[in-house]
Design a protein around this motif. Structure first.
Motif, mmCIF file in Angstrom:
data_model
loop_
_atom_site.group_PDB
_atom_site.id
_atom_site.type_symbol
_atom_site.label_atom_id
_atom_site.label_comp_id
_atom_site.label_asym_id
_atom_site.label_seq_id
_atom_site.Cartn_x
_atom_site.Cartn_y
_atom_site.Cartn_z
ATOM 1 N N THR A 1 -3.601 5.348 -4.015
ATOM 2 C CA THR A 1 -2.758 4.508 -3.842
ATOM 3 C C THR A 1 -2.563 3.590 -4.241
ATOM 4 O O THR A 1 -3.210 3.257 -5.261
ATOM 5 C CB THR A 1 -3.719 3.353 -2.078
ATOM 6 N N TYR B 1 -1.043 -0.320 -5.339
ATOM 7 C CA TYR B 1 -0.503 -1.747 -4.819
ATOM 8 C C TYR B 1 -0.698 -2.769 -6.056
ATOM 9 O O TYR B 1 0.099 -2.240 -7.207
ATOM 10 C CB TYR B 1 -2.420 -1.741 -4.685
ATOM 11 N N GLN C 1 -6.491 2.945 -12.361
ATOM 12 C CA GLN C 1 -6.628 2.034 -12.558
ATOM 13 C C GLN C 1 -6.262 1.259 -14.173
ATOM 14 O O GLN C 1 -6.188 0.537 -14.036
ATOM 15 C CB GLN C 1 -7.773 1.642 -13.094
ATOM 16 N N SER D 1 -5.308 2.183 -7.792
ATOM 17 C CA SER D 1 -6.863 2.981 -7.260
ATOM 18 C C SER D 1 -7.334 4.308 -7.902
ATOM 19 O O SER D 1 -8.495 3.626 -7.945
ATOM 20 C CB SER D 1 -6.300 2.706 -5.724
ATOM 21 N N TYR D 2 -6.630 5.202 -7.843
ATOM 22 C CA TYR D 2 -7.357 5.723 -8.516
ATOM 23 C C TYR D 2 -7.535 6.110 -10.125
ATOM 24 O O TYR D 2 -8.890 6.082 -10.447
ATOM 25 C CB TYR D 2 -6.608 7.157 -8.453
ATOM 26 N N ARG E 1 0.529 -1.393 0.352
ATOM 27 C CA ARG E 1 -0.213 0.285 -0.620
ATOM 28 C C ARG E 1 0.813 1.362 -0.231
ATOM 29 O O ARG E 1 1.557 1.398 1.101
ATOM 30 C CB ARG E 1 -1.016 0.081 1.278
ATOM 31 N N PRO F 1 -5.183 -6.337 -4.993
ATOM 32 C CA PRO F 1 -5.699 -4.822 -5.179
ATOM 33 C C PRO F 1 -5.977 -4.898 -3.275
ATOM 34 O O PRO F 1 -6.696 -5.837 -2.367
ATOM 35 C CB PRO F 1 -6.937 -5.065 -5.448
ATOM 36 N N VAL F 2 -5.655 -4.189 -2.875
ATOM 37 C CA VAL F 2 -6.486 -3.180 -1.727
ATOM 38 C C VAL F 2 -7.302 -1.949 -1.392
ATOM 39 O O VAL F 2 -7.370 -1.226 -2.371
ATOM 40 C CB VAL F 2 -4.592 -2.702 -0.508
ATOM 41 N N GLU F 3 -7.833 -1.855 0.116
ATOM 42 C CA GLU F 3 -8.880 -0.759 0.150
ATOM 43 C C GLU F 3 -8.004 0.070 -0.018
ATOM 44 O O GLU F 3 -6.631 0.120 0.489
ATOM 45 C CB GLU F 3 -9.403 -0.669 1.572
ATOM 46 N N PRO F 4 -8.079 0.779 -0.520
ATOM 47 C CA PRO F 4 -7.226 2.495 -0.630
ATOM 48 C C PRO F 4 -7.254 2.951 0.045
ATOM 49 O O PRO F 4 -7.885 2.808 0.834
ATOM 50 C CB PRO F 4 -8.346 3.366 -1.754
ATOM 51 N N LEU F 5 -6.230 4.257 0.958
ATOM 52 C CA LEU F 5 -6.093 4.739 1.825
ATOM 53 C C LEU F 5 -6.507 6.079 1.687
ATOM 54 O O LEU F 5 -7.065 6.114 1.420
ATOM 55 C CB LEU F 5 -4.541 4.823 2.602
ATOM 56 N N ALA F 6 -7.283 6.579 3.003
ATOM 57 C CA ALA F 6 -7.997 7.778 3.067
ATOM 58 C C ALA F 6 -7.178 8.635 2.009
ATOM 59 O O ALA F 6 -6.147 8.941 3.028
ATOM 60 C CB ALA F 6 -8.548 8.057 4.456
#
Ligand code: GTP
Length: 554
Positions: free
Chosen positions: A274, A276, A230, A227-228, A193, A281-286
């Motif tokens: 974020t 990855y 892709q 993440s944004y 991440r 895939p991971v949950e994007p950081l705030a």
């Protein structure tokens, strides 16, 4: 580096309290820069930053520090101090676990000390108070320690007294960093991440993204996804910032560094995005709240034939400053240009200065305005002041903190300067957005010999006094010309103020009677150059710098 030996921290302070000087000392003492570079303020990289002595863009440096038999890797993330750039501060803090909160031993707690403290406090960072400039004759560190206890509820025993200038007690600061700030909570075994907290553009290597690794590791050849967007990239290079880029084999969880992966536009490495590993895939950081422009101005080339060069310059500059918004615009009087959004007036001036210095551009900026939602009406109501008091707190015997609600328009241009001179330099000021409020306003135009001066069209509440003031200031800043000049302020078709500039014949050759032709040519050339810095409105020539001057009230 094991993650327990990593420390990520920022220095936050009111403007001029000594962040850059302390950063220089930290770099020096840990050997990241040679002592001979002393006082160069290494983290302030831009020319305007050095000239104005302010930090605009955050910079990062990795330091190595040995203490009690262990070597630590310290990532220092610089932050700007001026109110216009506070969004850069919150961005930098997201990569940190702690901050050094610098307070000037003479001036004590100031507006941005409080604002920055709360940014750090809300992010639950370890806060180390550092009292700087104890070498000054009027330094009163004991008083500042009391203020810190009173306002921030931090025991005075936790304060470190230093002189960044003389290098006093700098080692104690480094010790506090490794002893009090926790290591980042990140595992190398976790999936990758990488949070982007800044990005710059390099002509040869493309986008260089500053990243913090909240998990995993990263090396050349890794296939990473945004993440944004892709989009998929292959990593070309990773490294740390010392403060120049220094390639390393691998970056590990908890570290701060940079990443190059063949991205051609900073948009591809959005701040707050974020990255990855492909297929993991991971949950994007705030992320961050995008910077919100507060001040808008039109910008036009002095000479329309310069339009395409200027467009390229604006594009390049905004590549590195994503907080400027750009929209194409055109006006009958000024031709093709742009409408730009800035974080504040200093930000606008810095942008303008960079265009001139780095791209040799010659531009006209229109009067800065703030966003309004307009309901047209005919009322012209005159109130004297538009500020409303919200709170008042005594910090100590000598200092109060007052909160007011102000229309942004009243504070962007020169409120800060006015406050400084009113209080002989003692007062300080910070602001945040409080949303739109209803108000009775009118649009005021300025005319020179009947030609509208678009740069000076403003929205005002006190039209008569504002019109009179602008007309008078224009009279002072426009040189006499061959004919009489009428200056008028108007609301719609109604003239509300008028000034005249008498005609004069300016003969630059009068000084050199006698026949030295080269001297004459030189004077004529100088006059022609002077003209270039003029803008023609109808038949009247107005010096370019007059526009900003006129908007600042005395
Ligand atoms: P921004 O980057 O604009 O936020 O300013 P800053 O907080 O980085 O301040 P900077 O380090 O540029 O220092 C401001 C001024 O204070 C400079 O003129 C420094 O030389 C001076 N200064 C910094 N530390 C000390 C100190 O310990 N003692 C004295 N006497 N002067 C200092």
């Amino acid at each position: 580096f094991p993650v327990e030996n990593v420390r990520n921290f920022s220095i936050i302070a009111h403007v001029d309290h000594g962040k850059s000087t302390l950063a220089d000392r930290l770099l020096e003492i840990t050997g990241a820069i040679a002592k001979t570079k002393r006082n160069k303020q290494v983290l302030d990289k831009l020319q305007v930053e050095r000239e104005r002595g302010i930090t605009v863009k955050a910079q990062t440096a990795t330091l190595f520090y040995s203490h009690a038999g262990r070597t630590y890797l310290l990532n220092l993330i610089d932050t700007p101090g001026h109110v216009d750039f506070s969004y850069e501060v919150s961005r930098s803090l997201s990569a940190c676990q702690g901050v050094l909160l610098i307070v000037d031993a003479n001036e004590g707690i100031q507006a941005q000390t409080v604002a920055n403290f709360f940014l750090a406090f809300e992010s639950q960072l370890m806060i180390i108070p550092v009292i700087n400039k104890i070498d000054l004759k009027n330094a009163d560190p004991a008083r500042v320690e009391k203020q810190i206890e009173m306002v921030f509820d931090i025991p005075k025993e936790e304060c470190i007294r230093i002189s960044a200038k003389l290098g006093t007690n700098i080692d104690e600061v480094l010790r506090a960093v490794v002893e009090r700030i926790p290591p980042p909570n990140a595992g190398a075994a976790d999936p990758l991440r990488a949070l982007v907290f800044d990005s710059t553009f390099d002509h040869y290597r493309g986008v260089i993204a500053s990243i913090t690794l909240f998990g995993g590791k990263l090396q050349r050849g890794d296939k990473i996804m945004s993440s944004y967007t892709q989009k998929l990239y292959e990593v070309n290079e990773v490294g740390i910032l010392r403060p120049d880029e220094y390639p390393v084999e691998k970056l590990y969880a908890g570290q701060v560094g940079y990443l190059i992966a063949g991205m051609k536009e900073v948009k591809e490495a959005q701040i707050g995005d974020t990255f990855y590993l492909q297929n993991h895939p991971v949950e994007p950081l705030a992320g961050f709240k995008p910077a919100k422009p507060m001040v808008f101005a039109g910008m036009y080339p002095v000479d329309q034939s310069e339009y395409s060069n200027l467009r390229k310059a604006v594009e390049k500059l905004t590549l590195n400053d994503s907080s400027v918004t750009v929209h194409r615009d055109s006006s009958p009087a000024l031709g093709a240009g742009w409408r730009l959004g800035f974080l504040g007036l200093l930000h606008m001036e810095v942008f303008n200065q960079r265009l001139e210095q780095e791209y040799n551009a010659s531009v006209i900026m229109t009067a800065p305005t703030v966003p309004y939602k307009a309901l047209l009406s005919s009322s012209k109501l005159i109130k004297s002041r538009r500020g409303v008091q919200k709170s008042l707190v005594y910090i100590d015997d000598h200092r109060v903190m007052m909160q007011y609600l102000f229309p942004l328009n009243e504070i962007v241009v020169d409120f800060y300067d006015g406050l400084k001179s009113l209080s002989s330099g003692y007062a300080s000021f910070d602001y945040e957005d409080a949303g739109h409020q209803a108000a009775d306003l009118v649009k005021m135009d300025i005319y020179l010999n009947g030609h509208s001066v678009e740069e000076l069209t403003t929205i005002v509440e006190k039209a008569y006094s504002a019109g009179k003031a602008i007309a008078e200031r224009l009279k002072d800043s426009i040189p006499r010309q061959l004919f009489e000049i009428a200056i008028q302020a108007a609301i719609g078709s109604k003239i509300i103020a008028r000034e005249n500039i008498k005609a004069m014949r300016k003969n630059v050759l009068a000084k050199c009677y006698g026949g030295d032709i080269t001297r004459k040519m030189k004077l004529l050339k100088r006059q022609a150059e002077g003209k270039k810095r003029m803008r023609k409105i109808g038949n009247v020539e107005v010096p370019k710098d007059a526009f900003i001057k006129i908007l600042k009230r005395e």
